[in-house]
Enzyme design. Structure first.
Site, short mmCIF file in Angstrom:
data_model
loop_
_atom_site.label_atom_id
_atom_site.label_comp_id
_atom_site.label_asym_id
_atom_site.label_seq_id
_atom_site.Cartn_x
_atom_site.Cartn_y
_atom_site.Cartn_z
N PHE A 1 -0.47 -3.16 1.13
CA PHE A 1 -0.15 -4.59 1.16
C PHE A 1 -0.71 -5.36 -0.01
CE2 PHE A 1 -4.38 -4.74 2.98
CZ PHE A 1 -4.78 -5.94 2.55
N LYS B 1 9.40 1.89 -0.26
CA LYS B 1 9.02 1.67 1.14
C LYS B 1 8.00 0.62 1.18
CE LYS B 1 6.56 1.88 4.10
NZ LYS B 1 5.62 0.68 4.50
N GLU C 1 4.73 -3.04 5.11
CA GLU C 1 5.38 -4.05 6.16
C GLU C 1 4.56 -5.31 6.30
OE1 GLU C 1 3.68 -1.30 6.34
OE2 GLU C 1 2.43 -0.88 8.29
N ARG C 2 3.28 -5.28 5.78
CA ARG C 2 2.72 -6.71 5.80
C ARG C 2 2.83 -7.54 4.62
NH1 ARG C 2 -3.22 -4.66 7.44
NH2 ARG C 2 -2.71 -2.87 5.89
N SER D 1 -4.84 3.33 1.92
CA SER D 1 -6.19 3.79 2.24
C SER D 1 -6.42 5.09 2.05
CB SER D 1 -6.29 3.22 3.68
OG SER D 1 -5.35 3.91 4.57
N CYS E 1 -8.73 -2.60 -4.66
CA CYS E 1 -9.27 -1.27 -4.69
C CYS E 1 -10.17 -1.08 -5.89
CB CYS E 1 -8.35 -0.13 -4.83
SG CYS E 1 -7.54 -0.33 -6.45
N GLU F 1 -15.53 1.57 3.29
CA GLU F 1 -14.59 0.52 2.33
C GLU F 1 -14.64 -0.71 3.29
OE1 GLU F 1 -10.43 1.34 1.50
OE2 GLU F 1 -10.89 0.08 -0.41
#
Ligand code: NAD
Length: 477
Positions: free
Chosen positions: A148, A172, A175-176, A225, A280, A378
């Site tokens: 995201f 793809k 979705e957020r 993640s 990240c 994290e």
């Protein structure tokens, strides 16, 4: 509800799919709905990519490159629009969004160099009258699954290099934050790429699983993640696909006693709190070596308390909201846990949670150790852990204790300390006197240990190698 791109058509998913809201994180208001596509929708996208592949892979390279240049020109034209889409549904400041769009476009710039990048090699007269030539071919249908936190840049890490090499692609998006990829796909079509070269399927786990197991998907790029990266790598590799899976991070910033605090303090703030810590490459743990703690902690406390928190589209705002209320609560839970496990709360940003939207202000925990939860997990929010080390050796040891090895950076005036750090720290992206050691598009994005699964990293010549397979032709006339 936003729609999938299947071939030439923006299509609603098959009947009966559910959907999720897309929010403006600065207000908490819903702005759109994203469908959770399922196997039949993924099949439709893969079929469109399979149909487009023979024609596209045989399209002359210079035509593919001309289209890529047109895409680049349109991205520049829509630069501000893309930045404001990012801010609207991700929350980061407009300045940060502009930086993201720029870094994404740089991968398109790199892809425009395909006539050089896709060259093979030849060697004549290897043995009597025998020549050997190496050619690069596309691998087929590729898929990309971004996270995201960079809704424009990370999709651009993936499909431009893949398609310029002659592959067709299924994206793809997260979705957020699916709206950046959505707009990129519209611009891609406007540039004139043929139908089916890029397809977009919106969704979450079910759509990902369908891609991971689809027999017609040859290669898969994932960024997200650490646990999902591992799962994606194992699942897709077990069905014979090429996989590059970039995972999470727990990055250390080492500050030597000789570092200039006027340089180190703003750098730590930028690294820890930029993008609200949802990066990240965020510096998550600042390790002060020896007496560096005395010169760093007070200025860090003062400066962090003064950072302006607010909606990313307002002038002067330095720290935007987090992505969702549940993520903000999880980050706040880490602060509670840090205190419960013995860390000292130096700056508490939880007061910002009272605002509308998903805010949490910059927070600093002191005397964090690697054993504490906040010292090794994290957090992915604006929480800086402050740790202390007696020596450089000790500081490198603390960084290397992490299961993840994305980035580490050092601030020092000593070439010898910097060299020692560069040689010994186990992080694929290592910085010396920089807050964020981000490789440009022509180098690989290069996490180590649990931050990466695969062989070839994204972008740079690794990206070209990932999206091509080599054929060696041995000739005697
Ligand atoms: P995430 O792992 O939750 O999601 C990433 C993608 O995987 C999304 O498209 C999502 O739909 C899909 N997904 C989520 N759960 C899944 C599951 N169980 N099975 C299959 N697919 C699943 O990651 P996120 O929260 O969107 O992004 C933040 C994470 O990404 C952080 O850990 C961050 O460090 C990492 N990240 C890494 C890099 C890098 O280059 N190493 C870059 C950016 C972000």
């Amino acid at each position: 509800m936003i729609r999938n791109l299947i071939g030439a058509e923006w299509r609603s998913p098959a009947d009966g799919v559910s959907s999720l809201p897309i929010f403006n994180p600065a207000t908490g208001q819903e702005i759109e709905q994203v469908p959770l596509s399922r196997q039949p929708d993924v099949d439709a996208a893969v079929n469109a990519a399979v149909r487009a592949f023979p024609g596209w892979s045989r399209t002359a390279l210079m035509e593919r490159v001309r289209l890529m240049f047109r895409f680049k020109a349109l991205l520049e034209e829509h630069f501000e629009e893309l930045a404001s889409i990012i801010t609207r549904h991700h929350g980061k400041t407009l300045e940060e969004s502009r930086g993201e769009v720029r870094r994404g476009i740089e991968v398109v710039d790199f892809a425009c160099g395909a006539p050089t990048l896709l060259q093979g090699r030849t060697l004549r007269d290897v043995s009597g009258g025998v020549d050997q030539d190496l050619y690069r071919y596309p691998v087929g249908v590729c898929a990309g699954i971004p996270p995201f936190n960079f809704p424009v840049m990370i999709p651009l890490w993936m499909f431009p290099l893949s398609v310029v090499a002659g592959n067709t692609f299924i994206l793809k998006p997260s979705e957020r934050t699916p709206l950046g990829a959505q707009r990129l796909a519209e611009i891609f079509l406007e540039a004139g790429f043929p139908d089916g070269v890029l397809n977009v399927v919106h969704g979450a786990r079910e759509a990902v699983d369908a891609l991971l197991r689809h027999p017609s998907v040859a290669a898969l790029s994932f960024v997200g993640s650490a646990p999902v990266a591992k799962y994606v790598y194992q699942t897709a590799a077990s069905s014979g696909k090429r996989v590059q899976a970039l995972g999470g991070a727990k990055n250390h910033i080492v500050v030597m006693p000789d570092a200039d605090p006027e340089i180190a303090v703003p750098a730590i703030l930028n690294s820890a709190f930029g993008n609200a810590g949802e990066r990240c490459l965020a510096g998550s743990v600042a390790v002060a070596v020896g007496r560096a703690a005395d010169t760093l902690l007070d200025p860090l406390r003062d400066a962090a308390s003064k950072l302006v928190v607010g909606p990313g589209d307002q002038p002067g705002v330095q720290v935007g909201p987090l992505i969702r209320a549940d993520h903000r609560d999880k980050v706040a839970g880490y602060v509670d846990k840090g205190v419960a496990e013995g860390a000292e709360l130096v700056v508490d940003g939880r007061g910002e949670m009272k605002r509308a939207g998903f805010f949490l202000g910059p927070t600093i925990l002191d005397r964090v150790t690697a054993e504490m939860t906040v010292g090794h997990e994290e957090i992915f929010g604006p929480v800086l852990s402050f740790a202390r080390a007696a020596t450089l050796d000790d500081a490198i040891g603390q960084a290397n204790q992490m299961a993840l090895g994305n980035m580490a950076t050092i601030f020092t005036q000593s070439g010898r300390a910097a060299r020692e750090f560069r040689e010994r720290v186990e992080a694929g992206m290592t910085g010396i006197n920089v807050p964020i050691a981000q490789p440009f598009a022509f180098f690989p994005f290069s996490g180590w240990k649990g931050s990466f699964y695969g062989d070839l990293h994204v972008h740079g010549t690794d990206g070209i190698d990932f999206y091509t397979r080599k054929k060696v032709v041995v000739t005697r006339w």
